[in-house]
Design a protein around this motif. Structure first.
Motif, PDB file in Angstrom:
ATOM      1  N   ARG A  44     -23.271   7.406  10.963  1.00 36.33           N
ATOM      2  CA  ARG A  44     -22.092   6.547  11.070  1.00 36.33           C
ATOM      3  C   ARG A  44     -22.443   5.079  11.346  1.00 36.33           C
ATOM      4  O   ARG A  44     -21.564   4.223  11.357  1.00 36.33           O
ATOM      5  CB  ARG A  44     -21.180   7.072  12.179  1.00 36.33           C
ATOM      6  CG  ARG A  44     -20.442   8.333  11.786  1.00 36.33           C
ATOM      7  CD  ARG A  44     -19.574   8.863  12.897  1.00 36.33           C
ATOM      8  NE  ARG A  44     -18.649   9.874  12.414  1.00 36.33           N
ATOM      9  CZ  ARG A  44     -17.859  10.601  13.188  1.00 36.33           C
ATOM     10  NH1 ARG A  44     -17.892  10.425  14.496  1.00 36.33           N
ATOM     11  NH2 ARG A  44     -17.040  11.502  12.670  1.00 36.33           N
ATOM     12  N   ASN A  47     -21.374   2.513   8.652  1.00 36.00           N
ATOM     13  CA  ASN A  47     -19.944   2.253   8.565  1.00 36.00           C
ATOM     14  C   ASN A  47     -19.412   1.536   9.804  1.00 36.00           C
ATOM     15  O   ASN A  47     -18.606   0.604   9.706  1.00 36.00           O
ATOM     16  CB  ASN A  47     -19.201   3.579   8.365  1.00 36.00           C
ATOM     17  CG  ASN A  47     -17.702   3.386   8.269  1.00 36.00           C
ATOM     18  OD1 ASN A  47     -17.223   2.510   7.575  1.00 36.00           O
ATOM     19  ND2 ASN A  47     -16.953   4.213   8.978  1.00 36.00           N
ATOM     20  N   HIS A 219     -14.728  -4.586   9.368  1.00 43.25           N
ATOM     21  CA  HIS A 219     -14.366  -3.219   9.004  1.00 43.25           C
ATOM     22  C   HIS A 219     -13.229  -3.175   7.979  1.00 43.25           C
ATOM     23  O   HIS A 219     -12.513  -2.177   7.881  1.00 43.25           O
ATOM     24  CB  HIS A 219     -13.992  -2.439  10.260  1.00 43.25           C
ATOM     25  CG  HIS A 219     -15.089  -2.430  11.280  1.00 43.25           C
ATOM     26  ND1 HIS A 219     -16.302  -1.829  11.060  1.00 43.25           N
ATOM     27  CD2 HIS A 219     -15.172  -2.990  12.520  1.00 43.25           C
ATOM     28  CE1 HIS A 219     -17.077  -1.999  12.120  1.00 43.25           C
ATOM     29  NE2 HIS A 219     -16.417  -2.706  13.006  1.00 43.25           N
ATOM     30  N   LYS A 221     -11.810  -2.564   4.498  1.00 44.66           N
ATOM     31  CA  LYS A 221     -12.184  -1.712   3.370  1.00 44.66           C
ATOM     32  C   LYS A 221     -11.147  -1.867   2.262  1.00 44.66           C
ATOM     33  O   LYS A 221     -10.023  -1.357   2.348  1.00 44.66           O
ATOM     34  CB  LYS A 221     -12.256  -0.248   3.801  1.00 44.66           C
ATOM     35  CG  LYS A 221     -13.250   0.041   4.925  1.00 44.66           C
ATOM     36  CD  LYS A 221     -14.680  -0.134   4.469  1.00 44.66           C
ATOM     37  CE  LYS A 221     -15.648   0.273   5.573  1.00 44.66           C
ATOM     38  NZ  LYS A 221     -17.054   0.086   5.179  1.00 44.66           N
ATOM     39  N   ASP A 223     -10.895  -0.593  -0.614  1.00 44.34           N
ATOM     40  CA  ASP A 223     -10.491   0.597  -1.354  1.00 44.34           C
ATOM     41  C   ASP A 223      -9.739   1.615  -0.504  1.00 44.34           C
ATOM     42  O   ASP A 223      -9.398   2.690  -0.989  1.00 44.34           O
ATOM     43  CB  ASP A 223     -11.694   1.259  -2.021  1.00 44.34           C
ATOM     44  CG  ASP A 223     -12.824   1.575  -1.059  1.00 44.34           C
ATOM     45  OD1 ASP A 223     -12.776   1.084   0.088  1.00 44.34           O
ATOM     46  OD2 ASP A 223     -13.750   2.305  -1.445  1.00 44.34           O
ATOM     47  N   ASP A 224      -9.479   1.292   0.767  1.00 43.34           N
ATOM     48  CA  ASP A 224      -8.584   2.128   1.571  1.00 43.34           C
ATOM     49  C   ASP A 224      -7.166   1.622   1.333  1.00 43.34           C
ATOM     50  O   ASP A 224      -6.798   0.536   1.768  1.00 43.34           O
ATOM     51  CB  ASP A 224      -8.945   2.037   3.051  1.00 43.34           C
ATOM     52  CG  ASP A 224      -8.019   2.874   3.940  1.00 43.34           C
ATOM     53  OD1 ASP A 224      -7.141   3.587   3.404  1.00 43.34           O
ATOM     54  OD2 ASP A 224      -8.173   2.811   5.172  1.00 43.34           O
ATOM     55  N   VAL A 235     -10.820   9.099   2.301  1.00 40.03           N
ATOM     56  CA  VAL A 235     -11.001   7.912   3.151  1.00 40.03           C
ATOM     57  C   VAL A 235     -11.838   8.163   4.407  1.00 40.03           C
ATOM     58  O   VAL A 235     -12.205   7.208   5.096  1.00 40.03           O
ATOM     59  CB  VAL A 235      -9.645   7.310   3.593  1.00 40.03           C
ATOM     60  CG1 VAL A 235      -8.900   6.748   2.407  1.00 40.03           C
ATOM     61  CG2 VAL A 235      -8.806   8.331   4.349  1.00 40.03           C
ATOM     62  N   ASN A 238     -14.475   5.847   5.767  1.00 40.47           N
ATOM     63  CA  ASN A 238     -14.345   4.619   4.984  1.00 40.47           C
ATOM     64  C   ASN A 238     -12.968   3.990   5.196  1.00 40.47           C
ATOM     65  O   ASN A 238     -12.423   3.352   4.303  1.00 40.47           O
ATOM     66  CB  ASN A 238     -14.563   4.911   3.495  1.00 40.47           C
ATOM     67  CG  ASN A 238     -14.737   3.651   2.679  1.00 40.47           C
ATOM     68  OD1 ASN A 238     -15.519   2.781   3.039  1.00 40.47           O
ATOM     69  ND2 ASN A 238     -14.006   3.547   1.583  1.00 40.47           N
ATOM     70  N   THR A 239     -12.414   4.166   6.386  1.00 40.66           N
ATOM     71  CA  THR A 239     -11.079   3.623   6.634  1.00 40.66           C
ATOM     72  C   THR A 239     -11.129   2.123   6.919  1.00 40.66           C
ATOM     73  O   THR A 239     -12.084   1.612   7.515  1.00 40.66           O
ATOM     74  CB  THR A 239     -10.411   4.307   7.836  1.00 40.66           C
ATOM     75  OG1 THR A 239     -11.258   4.158   8.977  1.00 40.66           O
ATOM     76  CG2 THR A 239     -10.170   5.778   7.571  1.00 40.66           C
ATOM     77  N   ASP A 240     -10.071   1.448   6.515  1.00 39.88           N
ATOM     78  CA  ASP A 240      -9.906   0.053   6.905  1.00 39.88           C
ATOM     79  C   ASP A 240      -9.543   0.015   8.390  1.00 39.88           C
ATOM     80  O   ASP A 240      -8.685   0.766   8.852  1.00 39.88           O
ATOM     81  CB  ASP A 240      -8.782  -0.583   6.084  1.00 39.88           C
ATOM     82  CG  ASP A 240      -8.620  -2.054   6.393  1.00 39.88           C
ATOM     83  OD1 ASP A 240      -9.410  -2.845   5.857  1.00 39.88           O
ATOM     84  OD2 ASP A 240      -7.725  -2.414   7.174  1.00 39.88           O
TER      85      ASP A 240
END
Length: 250
Positions: A44, A47, A219, A221, A223-224, A235, A238-240
């Motif tokens: 992690r 990310n 942080h 993202k 594409d979220d 997601v 890969n969350t915003d």
């Protein structure tokens, strides 16, 4: 001569800042390579970007830092080694897991635990936690941090957490908050229940007495789409997330 003296002082301060920043970064990277961390925790890092995130909040290794609701101790395993020599770490509220897993770990004997008697609970039928606690027992912290916890609380719980943070900090202290992003003013649904509107968070935290001083896109993202529950396969990891820095006024 005055200009040269002023320039010399400025350069000295800059060198001192750079040295301090490098020292913090080195200590964090050392903690990140510890055998105490699981493979899942290591995975992690890319990310969550702990070095960049903590640097944004302005952490130094001689600070008194409170981590609210440390959960399984992902950040605890980095913060305790960073602060052990010159500063102090305090875990507060919901600390059972870190007490059970880290109290006897080498190097974690200086981990302090606060608010053991805090009542963290959910009313029957509620999705969100409430929080009952008195003082955290500290009022001179340099920094209070909480990561991805804000969304778990109802109105009362968030207000209690913000008050606890405000009371624990000394004037000029920093309150750093990170959480999953929800669309502004979007009605609550099962898909966004573990997300939180950053605009609403800013208002609530300012209402507690804090001043917003900065935010980070670390942080963000793209594409979220802010459409799915944060544990959904598309997601997860890969969350915003919004990253907000507040200060307790002098």
């Amino acid at each position: 001569m005055k200009r040269l003296a002023a320039l010399s002082i400025a350069l000295t301060c800059l060198v001192g800042f750079s040295s301090s920043h490098a020292n913090v970064e080195d200590k964090l990277k050392s903690a990140m390579s510890s055998d105490l961390r699981t493979q899942a925790e290591v995975e992690r890092d890319r990310n969550r970007k702990p070095v960049e995130t903590l640097s944004f909040f302005g952490i130094k290794d001689d600070m008194k830092v409170v981590e609210l609701i440390p959960g399984g101790g992902w950040y605890t395993k980095l913060l305790v080694p960073l602060l052990a020599e010159n500063g102090a770490y305090y875990g507060a509220i919901g600390t059972t897991r870190i007490e059970n897993s880290l109290s006897d770990a080498p190097g974690f004997e200086r981990m302090n635990v606060l608010a053991k008697n805090a009542n963290l609970f959910r009313e029957e039928g509620s999705r969100f936690y409430s929080l009952e606690l008195g003082s955290l027992g500290i009022d001179d912290a340099d920094m209070v941090l909480t990561f991805r916890n804000y969304h778990n609380f109802g109105d009362q719980g968030r207000a209690a957490m913000n008050k606890a943070a405000f009371d624990a900090l000394k004037p000029g202290g920093i309150y750093g908050v990170v959480d999953h992003t929800a669309r502004h003013m979007e009605p609550m649904t099962p898909s966004n229940r573990r997300r939180f509107d950053p605009v609403k968070a800013i208002k609530e935290i300012q209402d507690a007495g804090f001043v917003l001083v900065d935010y980070s896109t670390l942080h963000y993202k793209e594409d979220d789409e802010l459409e799915y529950e944060v544990g959904a396969r598309s997601v997860s990891g890969n969350t915003d997330r919004w990253t907000l820095k507040f200060i307790k006024p002098e």
